[in-house]
Design a protein around this motif. Structure first.
Motif, PDB file in Angstrom:
ATOM      1  N   LEU A   1      15.403  44.988  35.273  1.00  0.00           N
ATOM      2  CA  LEU A   1      15.252  43.933  36.533  1.00  0.00           C
ATOM      3  C   LEU A   1      15.825  44.717  37.910  1.00  0.00           C
ATOM      4  CD1 LEU A   1      16.321  40.653  34.708  1.00  0.00           C
ATOM      5  CD2 LEU A   1      13.941  41.501  35.430  1.00  0.00           C
TER       6      LEU A   1
ATOM      7  N   LYS B   1       7.882  41.004  47.380  1.00  0.00           N
ATOM      8  CA  LYS B   1       7.766  41.064  45.700  1.00  0.00           C
ATOM      9  C   LYS B   1       8.932  40.396  45.034  1.00  0.00           C
ATOM     10  CE  LYS B   1       5.204  45.339  45.767  1.00  0.00           C
ATOM     11  NZ  LYS B   1       5.132  46.836  45.345  1.00  0.00           N
TER      12      LYS B   1
ATOM     13  N   GLN C   1      12.477  44.249  30.190  1.00  0.00           N
ATOM     14  CA  GLN C   1      13.173  43.033  29.938  1.00  0.00           C
ATOM     15  C   GLN C   1      13.176  42.664  28.173  1.00  0.00           C
ATOM     16  OE1 GLN C   1      11.209  39.220  31.241  1.00  0.00           O
ATOM     17  NE2 GLN C   1      10.179  40.806  32.317  1.00  0.00           N
TER      18      GLN C   1
ATOM     19  N   PRO D   1       8.732  43.690  34.917  1.00  0.00           N
ATOM     20  CA  PRO D   1       9.624  44.675  34.234  1.00  0.00           C
ATOM     21  C   PRO D   1       9.412  44.681  32.777  1.00  0.00           C
ATOM     22  CG  PRO D   1      10.880  43.598  35.850  1.00  0.00           C
ATOM     23  CD  PRO D   1       9.693  42.844  35.695  1.00  0.00           C
ATOM     24  N   GLU D   2       9.033  46.049  32.204  1.00  0.00           N
ATOM     25  CA  GLU D   2       8.718  46.048  30.927  1.00  0.00           C
ATOM     26  C   GLU D   2       9.805  46.103  29.966  1.00  0.00           C
ATOM     27  OE1 GLU D   2       5.967  46.235  28.754  1.00  0.00           O
ATOM     28  OE2 GLU D   2       4.497  45.610  30.062  1.00  0.00           O
TER      29      GLU D   2
ATOM     30  N   VAL E   1      14.487  37.792  41.733  1.00  0.00           N
ATOM     31  CA  VAL E   1      14.015  37.752  40.344  1.00  0.00           C
ATOM     32  C   VAL E   1      14.081  36.173  39.906  1.00  0.00           C
ATOM     33  CG1 VAL E   1      15.145  38.361  38.028  1.00  0.00           C
ATOM     34  CG2 VAL E   1      15.411  39.776  39.871  1.00  0.00           C
TER      35      VAL E   1
ATOM     36  N   VAL F   1       5.961  41.396  40.047  1.00  0.00           N
ATOM     37  CA  VAL F   1       6.083  42.616  38.875  1.00  0.00           C
ATOM     38  C   VAL F   1       6.609  41.953  37.646  1.00  0.00           C
ATOM     39  CG1 VAL F   1       6.253  44.237  40.858  1.00  0.00           C
ATOM     40  CG2 VAL F   1       8.319  43.577  39.990  1.00  0.00           C
TER      41      VAL F   1
ATOM     42  N   ALA G   1      10.297  39.966  40.827  1.00  0.00           N
ATOM     43  CA  ALA G   1      10.286  40.144  39.354  1.00  0.00           C
ATOM     44  C   ALA G   1      10.368  39.124  38.734  1.00  0.00           C
ATOM     45  CB  ALA G   1      11.232  41.257  38.984  1.00  0.00           C
TER      46      ALA G   1
ATOM     47  N   GLU H   1      15.842  47.968  38.146  1.00  0.00           N
ATOM     48  CA  GLU H   1      14.795  49.301  38.632  1.00  0.00           C
ATOM     49  C   GLU H   1      13.910  48.606  39.877  1.00  0.00           C
ATOM     50  OE1 GLU H   1      15.080  51.761  34.633  1.00  0.00           O
ATOM     51  OE2 GLU H   1      13.454  50.544  34.976  1.00  0.00           O
ATOM     52  N   GLU H   2      13.541  47.415  39.735  1.00  0.00           N
ATOM     53  CA  GLU H   2      12.235  47.157  40.643  1.00  0.00           C
ATOM     54  C   GLU H   2      12.963  46.805  41.992  1.00  0.00           C
ATOM     55  OE1 GLU H   2       9.173  47.230  39.711  1.00  0.00           O
ATOM     56  OE2 GLU H   2       9.574  47.502  37.741  1.00  0.00           O
ATOM     57  N   ASP H   3      12.201  47.221  43.078  1.00  0.00           N
ATOM     58  CA  ASP H   3      12.762  46.921  44.460  1.00  0.00           C
ATOM     59  C   ASP H   3      12.015  45.658  44.874  1.00  0.00           C
ATOM     60  OD1 ASP H   3      13.658  46.770  47.099  1.00  0.00           O
ATOM     61  OD2 ASP H   3      12.164  48.353  47.748  1.00  0.00           O
ATOM     62  N   VAL H   4      12.832  44.430  44.616  1.00  0.00           N
ATOM     63  CA  VAL H   4      12.056  43.166  44.669  1.00  0.00           C
ATOM     64  C   VAL H   4      13.243  42.392  45.693  1.00  0.00           C
ATOM     65  CG1 VAL H   4      10.826  43.160  42.629  1.00  0.00           C
ATOM     66  CG2 VAL H   4      13.088  42.268  42.628  1.00  0.00           C
TER      67      VAL H   4
END
Length: 710
Positions: free
Chosen positions: A529, A465, A502, A499-500, A537, A497, A467, A531-534
């Motif tokens: 940014l 994934k 941002q 991230p809302e 970015v 994904v 972000a 918070e997501e396991d990606v």
């Protein structure tokens, strides 16, 4: 900016001779400089210059004392002056003591810096500049417009007029004849002078020697013919050993005038006899004038690595429009702004720091590796701290720092703009906003932002994934760019994904000196940014990418927010610009484009941050070729388009001619479309071409590639 300063910009822009001369010179300079460095490793040369000068800047006191001891042992008298008043008092006393009535000068920006001529002339002493350019501007009662070519702003017709009115009537605008005339008039000044005053390019502590690098030969006459020689030398010119002269001697003529070596390199060590056999007085004044304070400042110490080549002026897209006089002081351009803030006072840089467009072209050519754009930003920060932000600007940044309010206002604006929007553009605005659409159309705010349309994209489930960081322009004006990024990454097996949490990357605040606002934006984005396991970015905006990779850390460091730096580094390690990530995926065999027929001929515009900070200029070109496009290069493809965020709003009178030149270069390629990787550049260039009614398409590389996926 003050009204007077704005008027000086308008005056410069209205001068066709100035723009013509600087424009022609800057075009020729780039080519001739490359030839001068042919076969040499410029990066190695400037590493050596930086090392030599950085050592000097961190050992000023030690080198000054060593120089004094060696020079005095060779017969010179060395005087250390802390401020301009001491320098002027010393020279005036020396002149009176020796009955000096006439002085010739050469090669001395240091004496320009302290306005020595005016001081001496007020005491009835005649002072003659002998460098041709300096003599011309002395006759005109002007200041230098360029550190190496002080009269570059004048045509031969204007010089002939000056000579005719100030020296002798009847001079013709013929350059060889004008030079011969000047040489003849100045020769008697050399012979009749009681004192010669020079500067020095380098002062060698190991031997007590002064090194002068010149082309006209007059410096040798100034330093040898009069019975007294005074050298006024800024202490930043000190180097430790004679060996240290070499890299400066390699870089200075190549960077200044694209010469392999100047006509004269003079080394003066100690006292020598006059023509009548009497000993010549040699006085060397080591002038501080706040250089020690600068050396003690961890941010600004690097500015002392300047060797006064003025290459930063030669490549500056703003300088070639307005020249040096708008800077109002002796030192001009980006480095001049910094020197003015220190040698005069910080508030003297309040207006002129705003001229810097932050394109980074100066940083690329600086032989001392000075990060001029970063130091200009630091000036802005200190000015903001010292005098506070203007109320309007403070209110704008307060809104930007409140994500929900900021985004609500943008959504409201997408409705309010309807009377002015047509075909995706706003071509006219009423009243005081009309200037914003004078030279380009503006993009309409999208009916639905990318953060809304993203939710409707059907994506495959993937193990890997990424972000996406959209940035304000892609989110609210160009959602199709974000959708294209998702399509391309999905094709390579990467789920995206959004991230809302941002929000704005903080670049507008940081570039205006509002570091606290920028830090607030940075903290919000890092939280969202991370918070997501990606794995990645990714951003399709180079300015935002630089913010995520570099600026967040730099801002925290400037504000002493040590506890925030760790997470900023984690984010930086995951962040990639779109082109670099996609090139990596293509190289790994995870992504292919349609082959076969040639898609179209495109030209490519290099966004400043993508090329000069991220160094990713080749990746988009390779990708476009792999996708079947024929890429034809444009002239000055890496020169700024004039957008630079809020710069185009604050100084549209400068942004417009920079854009005009870019559009001409695009049209000259004959390409039917132009690609780029920055939504800000898309906004500027697409808006400019729309204003011209041009049919040339302007698209982000992501959009182009998404249409060519296999």
């Amino acid at each position: 900016m003050t009204t007077t300063f704005k008027e000086s910009i308008q005056d410069a822009l209205a001068n066709p001779n100035l723009r013509g001369a600087l424009g022609r010179f800057s075009e020729a300079y780039k080519i001739s400089r490359e030839k001068a460095y042919a076969g040499m490793d410029f990066e190695a040369v400037r590493d050596a210059v930086r090392d030599v000068k950085a050592y000097g800047a961190s050992h000023l006191e030690e080198l000054a004392e060593a120089f004094k001891a060696k020079a005095e042992a060779a017969g010179a008298k060395v005087y250390r002056a802390s401020d301009p008043a001491e320098v002027k008092a010393y020279i005036l006393a020396l002149a009176k003591e020796n009955g000096v009535r006439s002085i010739v000068k050469s090669k001395s920006m240091a004496t320009e810096e302290i306005h020595l001529n005016k001081h001496l002339e007020a005491e009835g002493i005649e002072v003659y500049e002998t460098d041709l350019g300096e003599w011309i501007i002395q006759l005109c009662h002007q200041t230098p417009s360029h550190m190496v070519m002080p009269a570059i702003h004048m045509t031969k017709e204007e010089v002939a007029e000056v000579f005719s009115t100030k020296v002798e009537e009847g001079q013709q605008p013929d350059i060889p004849k004008l030079v011969k005339f000047a040489r003849g008039k100045l020769r008697n000044r050399f012979l009749g002078a009681d004192m010669g005053i020079s500067g020095a390019n380098i002062a060698v502590a190991e031997t007590g020697s002064l090194v002068l690098i010149t082309n006209e030969g007059n410096a040798r006459l100034v330093t040898t013919l009069p019975r007294i020689h005074v050298a006024v030398v800024g202490i930043e010119k000190l180097v430790a050993t004679f060996q240290d002269v070499q890299p400066i001697l390699q870089a200075l003529p190549r960077n200044a005038t694209s010469q392999l070596l100047t006509s004269y390199v003079s080394v003066i060590t100690g006292q020598v006899p006059n023509t009548d056999g009497s000993p010549k007085q040699l006085h060397i004044i080591l002038m501080d004038n706040k250089r020690s304070e600068m050396a003690a400042d961890p941010k600004f110490r690097q500015a002392l690595q300047c060797i006064r080549c003025a290459s930063c002026l030669n490549v500056c897209p703003v300088f070639r429009l307005v020249g040096g006089h708008v800077f109002g002081k002796v030192y001009t351009g980006g480095i001049g702004t910094i020197l003015t803030a220190w040698f005069d006072e910080l508030k003297q840089s309040d207006d002129i720091q705003g001229l810097c467009i932050q394109c980074g072209a100066c940083k690329d050519v600086c032989p001392g590796r000075i990060d001029i754009p970063e130091l200009i930003l630091e000036l802005r920060r200190r000015l903001a701290v010292e005098k506070g932000m203007p109320l309007v600007q403070k209110a704008i940044f307060a809104v930007v720092n409140n994500r929900r309010l900021f985004h609500s206002l943008l959504r409201a604006a997408s409705v309010a703009q309807k009377p002015f929007a047509k075909g995706g553009f706003i071509r006219h605005l009423p009243l005081f906003l009309s200037d914003l659409t004078d030279f380009r159309s503006l993009p309409a705010i999208a009916p639905r932002p990318f953060r809304d349309t993203f939710k409707e994209i059907v994506q495959p489930e993937c193990k890997e994934k990424a972000a996406i960081y959209a940035g304000c322009l892609i989110d609210f004006s160009y959602p199709e760019m974000g959708e294209s990024v998702v399509r391309v990454l999905n094709k390579a097996g990467i789920q995206v994904v959004f991230p809302e949490g941002q929000t704005c990357c903080g670049a507008p605040a940081r570039y205006n000196g509002a570091y606290e606002t920028a830090a607030g934006n940075a903290k919000d984005n890092i939280k969202a940014l991370l918070e997501e396991d990606v794995t990645y970015v990714v951003s399709a905006c180079p300015t935002c990418t630089v913010a995520l990779k570099d600026d967040f850390i730099a801002t925290f460091e400037s504000l002493g927010m040590e506890d925030a730096i760790g997470d900023a580094r984690k984010l930086a390690a995951k962040t990639l610009d779109f082109a670099t990530l996609v090139k990596k995926l293509v190289d790994e065999g995870r992504l292919e484009f349609k082959d076969g027929q040639q898609a179209e001929t495109v030209t490519y515009h290099d966004s400043c941050h993508l090329k000069r900070t991220l160094h990713a200029q080749q990746a988009p070109r390779d990708l476009l070729k792999k996708a079947g496009f024929t890429v034809t290069e444009m002239k000055e493809c890496d020169i700024c388009c004039g957008m630079a965020g809020s710069y185009s709003l604050k100084l549209p009178e400068l942004s417009a001619p920079i854009l005009e030149r870019k559009l001409e270069n695009i049209k000259d390629t004959g390409a039917t479309s132009v690609a780029m990787d920055c939504p800000g550049c898309v906004m500027q260039i697409r808006g400019g071409l729309d204003k011209l009614g041009s049919g040339i398409k302007v698209e982000h590389t992501a959009v182009r590639l998404a249409k060519r996926l296999k």
